[in-house]
Design a protein around this motif. Structure first.
Motif, short mmCIF file in Angstrom:
data_model
loop_
_atom_site.label_atom_id
_atom_site.label_comp_id
_atom_site.label_asym_id
_atom_site.label_seq_id
_atom_site.Cartn_x
_atom_site.Cartn_y
_atom_site.Cartn_z
N GLY A 495 -59.07 -36.51 -27.58
CA GLY A 495 -58.05 -35.51 -27.88
C GLY A 495 -56.67 -35.89 -27.41
N GLU A 496 -56.41 -37.11 -27.23
CA GLU A 496 -55.14 -37.58 -26.65
C GLU A 496 -53.94 -37.12 -27.48
N GLY A 497 -54.05 -37.27 -28.79
CA GLY A 497 -52.94 -36.89 -29.66
C GLY A 497 -52.61 -35.41 -29.50
N GLN A 498 -53.63 -34.61 -29.47
CA GLN A 498 -53.43 -33.18 -29.36
C GLN A 498 -52.82 -32.82 -28.03
N LYS A 499 -53.29 -33.54 -27.03
CA LYS A 499 -52.79 -33.26 -25.69
C LYS A 499 -51.30 -33.54 -25.64
N GLY A 500 -50.94 -34.72 -26.24
CA GLY A 500 -49.52 -35.10 -26.28
C GLY A 500 -48.70 -34.00 -26.92
N PHE A 501 -49.23 -33.50 -28.00
CA PHE A 501 -48.52 -32.46 -28.73
C PHE A 501 -48.33 -31.21 -27.86
N CYS A 502 -49.38 -30.84 -27.17
CA CYS A 502 -49.35 -29.65 -26.33
C CYS A 502 -48.38 -29.83 -25.19
N THR A 503 -48.42 -31.04 -24.60
CA THR A 503 -47.54 -31.31 -23.48
C THR A 503 -46.07 -31.16 -23.92
N GLU A 504 -45.79 -31.67 -25.10
CA GLU A 504 -44.42 -31.54 -25.63
C GLU A 504 -44.03 -30.07 -25.75
N GLU A 505 -44.94 -29.32 -26.28
CA GLU A 505 -44.70 -27.89 -26.47
C GLU A 505 -44.42 -27.21 -25.14
N VAL A 506 -45.25 -27.58 -24.14
CA VAL A 506 -45.09 -27.00 -22.81
C VAL A 506 -43.72 -27.35 -22.26
N THR A 507 -43.34 -28.63 -22.42
CA THR A 507 -42.04 -29.07 -21.91
C THR A 507 -40.92 -28.27 -22.59
N GLU A 508 -41.09 -28.10 -23.87
CA GLU A 508 -40.11 -27.30 -24.64
C GLU A 508 -39.97 -25.90 -24.06
N LEU A 509 -41.13 -25.32 -23.83
CA LEU A 509 -41.15 -23.96 -23.29
C LEU A 509 -40.54 -23.91 -21.90
N LYS A 510 -40.85 -24.95 -21.14
CA LYS A 510 -40.30 -24.99 -19.79
C LYS A 510 -38.77 -25.02 -19.84
N LYS A 511 -38.30 -25.86 -20.76
CA LYS A 511 -36.83 -25.93 -20.92
C LYS A 511 -36.26 -24.55 -21.24
N LEU A 512 -36.88 -23.91 -22.19
CA LEU A 512 -36.47 -22.56 -22.57
C LEU A 512 -36.46 -21.63 -21.38
N LEU A 513 -37.55 -21.76 -20.59
CA LEU A 513 -37.71 -20.93 -19.40
C LEU A 513 -36.56 -21.17 -18.44
N HIS A 514 -36.26 -22.46 -18.25
CA HIS A 514 -35.16 -22.80 -17.34
C HIS A 514 -33.85 -22.18 -17.83
N ASN A 515 -33.64 -22.32 -19.13
CA ASN A 515 -32.42 -21.72 -19.70
C ASN A 515 -32.37 -20.23 -19.46
N GLU A 516 -33.48 -19.61 -19.73
CA GLU A 516 -33.55 -18.16 -19.56
C GLU A 516 -33.28 -17.78 -18.12
N ILE A 517 -33.89 -18.63 -17.20
CA ILE A 517 -33.66 -18.33 -15.78
C ILE A 517 -32.16 -18.44 -15.45
N LYS A 518 -31.58 -19.51 -16.03
CA LYS A 518 -30.14 -19.70 -15.80
C LYS A 518 -29.35 -18.50 -16.33
N ILE A 519 -29.69 -18.12 -17.52
CA ILE A 519 -29.01 -16.97 -18.12
C ILE A 519 -29.17 -15.74 -17.24
N ARG A 520 -30.39 -15.60 -16.78
CA ARG A 520 -30.67 -14.43 -15.93
C ARG A 520 -29.80 -14.48 -14.69
N LYS A 521 -29.77 -15.66 -14.06
CA LYS A 521 -28.97 -15.81 -12.85
C LYS A 521 -27.49 -15.50 -13.12
N ALA A 522 -27.06 -16.08 -14.26
CA ALA A 522 -25.66 -15.81 -14.64
C ALA A 522 -25.42 -14.32 -14.81
#
Ligand code: ADP
Ligand code: MG
Length: 890
Positions: A495-522
């Motif tokens: 399942g390596e390919g799928q895992k890679g895909f999921c990891t990317e998605e997670v990273t994407e979400l994390k980025k979003l989360l960070h942005n949201e946190i920043k927005i929240r802080k602001a």
């Protein structure tokens, strides 16, 4: 064989019975037998007519003196084998005989013509008879019994016969013996022992053989002894006749010669060049004996018959004397006329000569006549007797029998020799065998001693090499099967390919989360600023006008709502992240088969991570921590885990981790919500150090079975898996792997553990290659395999192992012989457990696990694991079959 004389045996079945008269000239063939006689040969050895020769005695002195001019009553024509008997001056009878012996015929010639063929037949195994018949004084005794001591040429038939017999017999193998008898007045007297004066004649009822058991039989070794015997016999005859006041011419003298001759002797004599005894096949032929009997009879004078008949004298003596002779005449007449009855039993002579006339004997008769006309009547009678005798047909029979006595003797000797030889050979054979066996045993034990060790090593080496090469081959085949489909070379992660895909998605979400946190802080900062402004301007604004305040309040409210919304969004994102992580885990795993595993017993129980407890603290710190714990209280410390300050968080989690290393604290920590806090840290902490320590604390708590279930229930497996995938520090991986390994030892958690990505997480961590990490991974797999084999044995698990489903097998097989003993031990156990479930066997064989199991069963340094491997292989039909197929012995 036959002598040069013309006296031969031959066929003459129907001799003319009549005598011919001289009135008929010889040329007109009134003479009966002239056409045949000279051509008759010895060839007829089966039937034999009685042969008759006529011998004419020379005139004696008396006859010469008395009747010098008187013509003889007989005229001989020897060349025509005819005799003319003058009846009167004008009439002559002509008779034909087998041989005509004139007065000048030598004794030698008489022997050869009359007796020699008979003697030779006797030497061949026939009976033979030579008889002299004639008037007294005509030369019967001269013909038969003359000893010839003074004049050798005068030797008679008896002497010459014996000479011939002795010349043709062998002293060693043959025997010649004689009896000499006299028949007078129907009494048989033994001339070699006069005391025997009434010898009985015995006739064998079956063979018809005549014998005189009472007669003395003397073995003749040489000619001289025979002459002496004859003289002795003559002496006794003379004495007996004197005593009885009679003449020798009134008695019959009978010499019997018995010959026993071995056949091989005869045959080798006959064939000459061919030595039968040298022929191996004939060596086994029993020795044969030929028994011949020669009877030589000097009959009493025939004139008595004639006179008693013609003159009518009735004298007792004459009757008795001539009883035998007249009986002989009657028998010969009967035979000549083919009468049904032949009166052999009428006299002793005829009983004695039964075989000689009409029997099986070869018989020669010499009739002696004198020349004088005075005895013309006796001469005529004698000639007639001879003529009738010529008509008697005998059937010759060879007397041959097996020499059982000497055969038996010879065989016995041979058998004894063979027995002795056999014993000798047997003994030497046994000795030889013993010797060879001893030598062979010596050699064998030497060779065994020398090579046993080498053989053993060589065998092991060969087997290992063989296993290795087959293993490589099978690996190669496996790779070839896998390559074309996905190009993954190690085949570890499907399942390596799928895992890679999921990891990317997670990273994407994390980025979003960070942005949201920043927005929240602001937004928060903005809010705070507005608050300050409100504080500053509250009074004048309150004073100045409510409308501004209301506006500001509205803005504030709006901002607060905004904040709440953002917080909610953050929470949603967090839960989405968690969900996605879990989802990623699920995607990585193939569909759950919900199987039950196999066995079993004897394995290490999941060892509590004694070495895992977080150990950042030394004893001093430990004391401080205990103190802090006592002073501040668990709840306070736990609350610090949520501190905004990372530094505080680290310290707090360290304290908790250290407390969790003590079993006594674990329950309290869990009760106070510590486990949940630790799990939150895993989920939310940015700091890997915090996550590492939290994972270590969770690992410690996971030693307890109840906690294991709690960890599971709170999604701990997913969080641990997430931590593992993010971690870079091998120590973080070690803690996470240790925590999962502990969970792997719980029978109830198998399915959940797998479905939430626990096994995949373990396998993912092997990327670290750090032995501490690998050791925990191996332990986890071994624990899992053991639980599976246990539930398989209980029947709660069927189908393939979940470990195999999740692709753990290649790593397990690869590390079965890991250099680190701890890793190796766990992997060996894992293999043994997997092998206990028959449904795993096919995958294991195709993955190459059999080789490792074989190796473990032979080489593992731990006796219990070695025995387990051996037992496991021995009880698996699939493995055994495969081993048979590739010729490996357990
Ligand atoms: P038998 O036995 O028939 O009464 P012997 O043999 O006694 O007759 O013979 C009578 C005599 O005649 C003897 O003296 C013998 O030597 C002699 N004699 C018989 N035959 C011959 C012969 N062929 N040649 C010479 N002398 C003979
Ligand atoms: Mg005589």
């Amino acid at each position: 064989m036959a002598s040069g004389g013309g006296y031969r045996n031959g066929n003459h079945k129907s001799p003319n019975l009549r005598t011919s008269k001289s009135k008929l000239s010889p040329s007109t063939s009134n003479v009966r037998r002239c056409s045949n006689v000279s051509t008759l040969g010895i060839a007829d050895a089966v039937s034999g007519r009685v042969r008759v020769a006529v011998r004419l005695r020379p005139r004696n002195a008396e006859e010469l003196a008395a009747d010098a001019d008187f013509a003889d009553c007989v005229e001989l024509q020897p060349e025509l084998k005819r005799l003319k008997l003058r009846k009167n001056n004008w009439d002559t009878d002509v008779y034909e005989f087998d041989e005509i012996l004139t007065e000048s015929a030598s004794q030698k010639r008489v022997y050869e013509v009359v007796a020699k063929p008979v003697v030779q037949s006797v030497l061949e195994g026939y009976n033979g008879t030579v008889m002299a018949y004639g008037q007294t004084g005509t030369g019967k005794t001269y013909t038969l019994g003359q000893l010839g001591e003074e004049d050798p040429s005068a030797r008679g038939i008896m002497v010459r016969s014996m000479e011939e017999i002795l010349a043709n017999t062998c002293l060693e193998t043959d025997s010649v013996s004689v009896s000499y008898l006299q028949l007078y007045m129907e009494t048989i007297q033994d001339l070699l022992n006069p005391a025997n004066d009434n010898i009985a004649i015995i006739e064998d009822q079956i063979s018809g053989d005549i014998s005189l058991p009472g007669a003395t039989v003397v073995e003749v070794r040489d000619h001289q002894s025979f002459l002496e015997l004859l003289q002795l016999g003559e002496g006794h005859r003379y004495a007996a006749n004197t005593r009885m006041n009679t003449e020798s011419s009134r008695s019959h003298a009978i010499l019997m010669v018995h010959i026993k001759k071995s056949v091989s002797e005869i045959e080798s004599d006959l064939t000459g060049e061919y030595d039968i005894s040298s022929h191996p096949a004939l060596n086994f032929k029993p020795p044969m004996l030929r028994k011949g009997k020669l009877v030589l009879v000097d009959l009493a004078g025939s004139e008595r018959v004639l006179k008693s008949g013609s003159e009518g004298l009735v004298l007792e003596e004459a009757k008795s004397i001539n009883l035998s002779l007249s009986a002989l005449g009657k028998c010969i007449n009967a035979l000549a006329e083919n009468s049904a009855h032949v009166p052999f039993r009428d006299s002793k002579l005829t009983r004695l000569l039964k075989d000689s006339f009409g029997g099986t004997s070869r018989t020669s008769l010499v009739v002696t006549i004198g020349p004088s006309s005075c005895h013309r009547a006796e001469t005529a009678s004698t000639i007639l007797f001879g003529q009738r005798a010529m008509k008697v047909e005998n059937v010759l029979k060879i007397k041959e029998e097996c020499d059982y006595k000497s055969l038996c003797k010879g065989l016995q000797v041979q058998v004894d020799k063979l027995i002795a030889e056999n014993e000798r050979q047997q003994k030497s054979f046994e000795d030889e065998v013993k010797k060879i066996r001893l030598e062979a045993q010596k050699h064998i034990s030497e060779a065994e001693g020398n090579y046993a060790e080498e053989l053993k090593e060589e065998k092991l080496k060969c087997q290992m090499e063989y296993m290795e090469s087959i293993k490589k081959l099978e690996e190669k085949m496996l790779n070839q099967q896998q390559h074309p489909s996905n190009g993954i070379t190690d085949g570890t992660y499907l399942g390596e390919g799928q895992k890679g895909f999921c990891t990317e998605e997670v990273t994407e979400l994390k980025k979003l989360l960070h942005n949201e946190i920043k927005i929240r802080k602001a937004a928060e900062e903005e809010t705070n600023k507005l608050k300050d402004q409100i504080m500053k301007f509250s009074e004048p604004e309150l004073k100045g006008g409510n409308s501004d305040i209301v506006n500001l309040q509205k803005v504030l409210e709006e901002e607060t709502r905004q904040k709440k919304r953002l917080e909610e969004e953050v929470n949603i994102l967090k839960s989405q992240l968690s969900h996605l992580t879990l989802h990623a885990g699920l995607i990585r795993n193939s569909p759950d088969r919900d199987g039950n595993g196999s066995l079993l017993s004897g394995l290490d129980s999941p060892s509590p991570l004694r070495h895992l407890p977080y150990k950042d603290s030394n004893n001093g710190e430990r004391g401080a921590i205990t103190y802090l714990h006592g002073q501040v209280g668990l709840h306070k410390i736990l609350s610090l885990l949520e501190s905004e300050d990372a530094c505080v968080q680290i310290h707090a989690v360290k304290v908790i981790a250290n407390l969790a290393a003590e079993e006594a604290n674990q329950e309290k920590i869990v009760e106070a919500g510590g486990l949940s806090s630790l799990l939150i840290l895993l989920r939310s902490s940015e700091d890997e150090t915090i996550r590492r320590i939290a994972a270590g604390a969770i690992a410690n708590l996971a030693m307890n079975e109840a906690n294991q279930e709690l960890i599971m229930a709170q999604g701990g497996v997913g969080l641990l898996a997430m931590t593992a995938s993010d971690a870079e520090d091998p120590q973080t991986l070690r803690m996470v792997a240790g925590a999962i390994a502990n969970l792997c030892g719980n029978d109830k958690l198998q399915i959940g553990l797998r479905s939430e990505g626990g096994i995949r997480a373990l396998l993912g961590m092997v990327r670290s290659r750090h032995p501490d990490v690998l050791s925990q991974v191996a332990r986890g797999l071994a624990n899992f395999a053991k639980c599976e084999s246990r539930s398989s044995a209980q029947g709660t698990k069927t189908g393939r192992s979940l470990l195999i489903e999740d692709g753990a097998l290649p790593w397990i097989i690869k590390n079965a012989n890991n250099e680190a003993s701890l890793i190796r031990r766990h992997v060996e156990l894992a293999l043994c457990h997997l092998a206990q479930h028959e449904e795993n066997a096919r995958d294991m064989i195709s993955g190459g696990a059999l080789w490792e199991l074989c190796r473990i069963s032979r080489e593992c340094t731990r006796d219990d694991i070695r025995a387990l491997a051996r037992r496991t292989l021995g009880s698996s039909t699939t493995f055994l079959a495969e081993m048979r197929r590739i010729h490996i012995e357990l």
